[in-house]
Design an enzyme around this catalytic site. Structure first.
Site, PDB file in Angstrom:
ATOM      1  CG  ASP A   7      33.984  38.493  49.903  1.00  0.00           C
ATOM      2  OD1 ASP A   7      34.768  39.109  50.118  1.00  0.00           O
ATOM      3  OD2 ASP A   7      33.690  37.347  49.152  1.00  0.00           O
ATOM      4  CG  LEU A   8      39.501  39.606  45.138  1.00  0.00           C
ATOM      5  CD1 LEU A   8      38.818  40.223  44.772  1.00  0.00           C
ATOM      6  CD2 LEU A   8      41.093  39.538  45.783  1.00  0.00           C
ATOM      7  CG  ASP A   9      39.652  35.556  48.079  1.00  0.00           C
ATOM      8  OD1 ASP A   9      40.039  35.310  47.413  1.00  0.00           O
ATOM      9  OD2 ASP A   9      40.131  35.443  49.274  1.00  0.00           O
ATOM     10  CB  THR A  15      41.126  33.050  44.728  1.00  0.00           C
ATOM     11  OG1 THR A  15      39.696  34.168  45.263  1.00  0.00           O
ATOM     12  CG2 THR A  15      40.919  33.670  43.641  1.00  0.00           C
ATOM     13  CE  LYS A  43      32.931  29.467  49.691  1.00  0.00           C
ATOM     14  NZ  LYS A  43      31.965  28.708  49.029  1.00  0.00           N
ATOM     15  CB  SER A 112      38.688  41.268  50.431  1.00  0.00           C
ATOM     16  OG  SER A 112      39.345  40.269  50.448  1.00  0.00           O
ATOM     17  CB  ALA A 113      39.436  38.592  54.960  1.00  0.00           C
ATOM     18  CE  LYS A 143      35.068  41.045  54.272  1.00  0.00           C
ATOM     19  NZ  LYS A 143      34.752  39.923  52.936  1.00  0.00           N
ATOM     20  CD  GLU A 167      31.627  39.461  51.429  1.00  0.00           C
ATOM     21  OE1 GLU A 167      31.621  38.312  51.912  1.00  0.00           O
ATOM     22  OE2 GLU A 167      31.676  39.705  52.521  1.00  0.00           O
ATOM     23  CG  ASP A 168      31.618  35.041  48.819  1.00  0.00           C
ATOM     24  OD1 ASP A 168      32.113  35.559  49.478  1.00  0.00           O
ATOM     25  OD2 ASP A 168      32.349  33.165  48.778  1.00  0.00           O
TER      26      ASP A 168
HETATM   27  P1  B16 Z   1      44.695  36.049  52.302  1.00  0.00           P
HETATM   28  P2  B16 Z   1      37.189  37.838  51.418  1.00  0.00           P
HETATM   29  C1  B16 Z   1      39.017  36.290  52.191  1.00  0.00           C
HETATM   30  O1  B16 Z   1      38.131  36.878  51.158  1.00  0.00           O
HETATM   31  C2  B16 Z   1      38.279  34.952  51.988  1.00  0.00           C
HETATM   32  O2  B16 Z   1      36.885  34.896  51.401  1.00  0.00           O
HETATM   33  C3  B16 Z   1      38.890  33.399  53.165  1.00  0.00           C
HETATM   34  O3  B16 Z   1      38.678  32.364  52.821  1.00  0.00           O
HETATM   35  C4  B16 Z   1      40.630  33.534  53.072  1.00  0.00           C
HETATM   36  O4  B16 Z   1      40.936  33.134  54.295  1.00  0.00           O
HETATM   37  C5  B16 Z   1      40.139  35.130  53.588  1.00  0.00           C
HETATM   38  O5  B16 Z   1      40.421  36.339  52.341  1.00  0.00           O
HETATM   39  C6  B16 Z   1      42.100  35.835  54.077  1.00  0.00           C
HETATM   40  O6  B16 Z   1      42.856  36.087  52.658  1.00  0.00           O
HETATM   41  O7  B16 Z   1      44.951  34.247  53.414  1.00  0.00           O
HETATM   42  O8  B16 Z   1      44.453  35.730  51.455  1.00  0.00           O
HETATM   43  O9  B16 Z   1      44.745  37.051  53.145  1.00  0.00           O
HETATM   44  O10 B16 Z   1      35.921  37.024  50.474  1.00  0.00           O
HETATM   45  O11 B16 Z   1      37.297  38.795  52.475  1.00  0.00           O
HETATM   46  O12 B16 Z   1      37.233  38.504  49.936  1.00  0.00           O
HETATM   47 MG    MG Z   2      34.258  36.407  49.897  1.00  0.00          MG
END
Ligand code: B16
Ligand code: MG
Length: 217
Positions: A7-9, A15, A43, A112-113, A143, A167-168
């Site tokens: 996962d990224l964030d 972030t 998240k 990542s989302a 997810k 994953e966090d």
């Molecule tokens: P964006 P991850 C997710 O990233 C974040 O955890 C989540 O808080 C955020 O709403 C989502 O990405 C969408 O991000 O607005 O940049 O498209 O944790 O799956 O890496």
């Molecule tokens: Mg995350």
């Protein structure tokens, strides 16, 4: 274990705090109370779903087009933070973990989302560490649906059972389990009961050590 899907964030880079700041500004504008505990629910979930959760907290409803406008505004705010983000915000131990895992022959994917993931990887100079990048621009189901991780395994040419997801978020760990992958939580076991193994982060850890911990789990 042949593939590692990250996962990224909140896993590679912090972030999550910028998502929180940007959403808080939007919530304030709408007069909706929004704190860090509420932010936990955002998240790992998509931008639109995040906004819908904020509207639910405020007991509010909104037309689709207006929701889109607020999501675009949130992203503008978020990007102003991201564009100022220094490389030093890569979480401790991440780069050495990725580099040593690659040298050891593991395949590496991003799951990542976020629709901003390419930009963030570029800013952190991490793009070259990945064999595949699956993000919010490539998936239709958020997810806890396993789509993002299943696509990651597929792009690596591996069976889901040969992959481990880092994953966090609770939604992300549920997605990993639903996809038939091993699930490592980044954070505390109390917050992440869905994880098979939890690590506080990547500092001083190697992929081989994670494999040993999973074998014992
Ligand atoms: P964006 P991850 C997710 O990233 C974040 O955890 C989540 O808080 C955020 O709403 C989502 O990405 C969408 O991000 O607005 O940049 O498209 O944790 O799956 O890496
Ligand atoms: Mg995350």
């Amino acid at each position: 274990m042949k593939g590692l899907i990250f996962d990224l964030d909140g896993v590679l880079v912090d972030t999550a705090k910028y998502h929180y700041l940007a959403w808080r500004e939007i919530a304030q504008e709408l007069g909706i109370p929004f704190n860090e505990e509420d932010n936990e629910r955002l998240k790992g979930v998509s931008r639109m779903r995040s906004f819908e959760i904020i509207l639910e907290i405020g007991g509010r409803q909104m037309e689709e087009a207006e929701k889109e406008r607020y999501c675009a505004k949130k992203n503008e705010r978020y990007l102003t933070y991201i564009k100022k983000m220094p490389k030093s915000e890569i979480l401790p131990g991440v780069r050495p973990f990725l580099e040593s895992a690659r040298r050891a022959g593991y395949k590496i994917a991003l799951g990542s989302a976020s629709k901003n993931s390419r930009l963030i990887l570029e800013r952190l100079e991490l793009t070259d560490c990945f064999d595949a990048v699956i993000d919010g621009t490539k998936v239709s189901k958020a997810k806890p649906d396993p789509e993002v991780f299943l696509k990651g395994a597929q792009e690596l040419g591996l069976a889901p059972a040969d992959c481990v997801v880092f994953e966090d978020s609770q939604a992300g760990l549920e997605a990993a389990r639903a996809g038939g992958m091993r699930a490592v939580g980044i954070g505390s076991p109390e917050r992440l009961p869905q994880a098979e193994v939890c690590l506080p982060g990547f500092e001083g850890v190697t992929a081989e050590e994670v494999e040993t911990l999973l074998a014992r789990a």
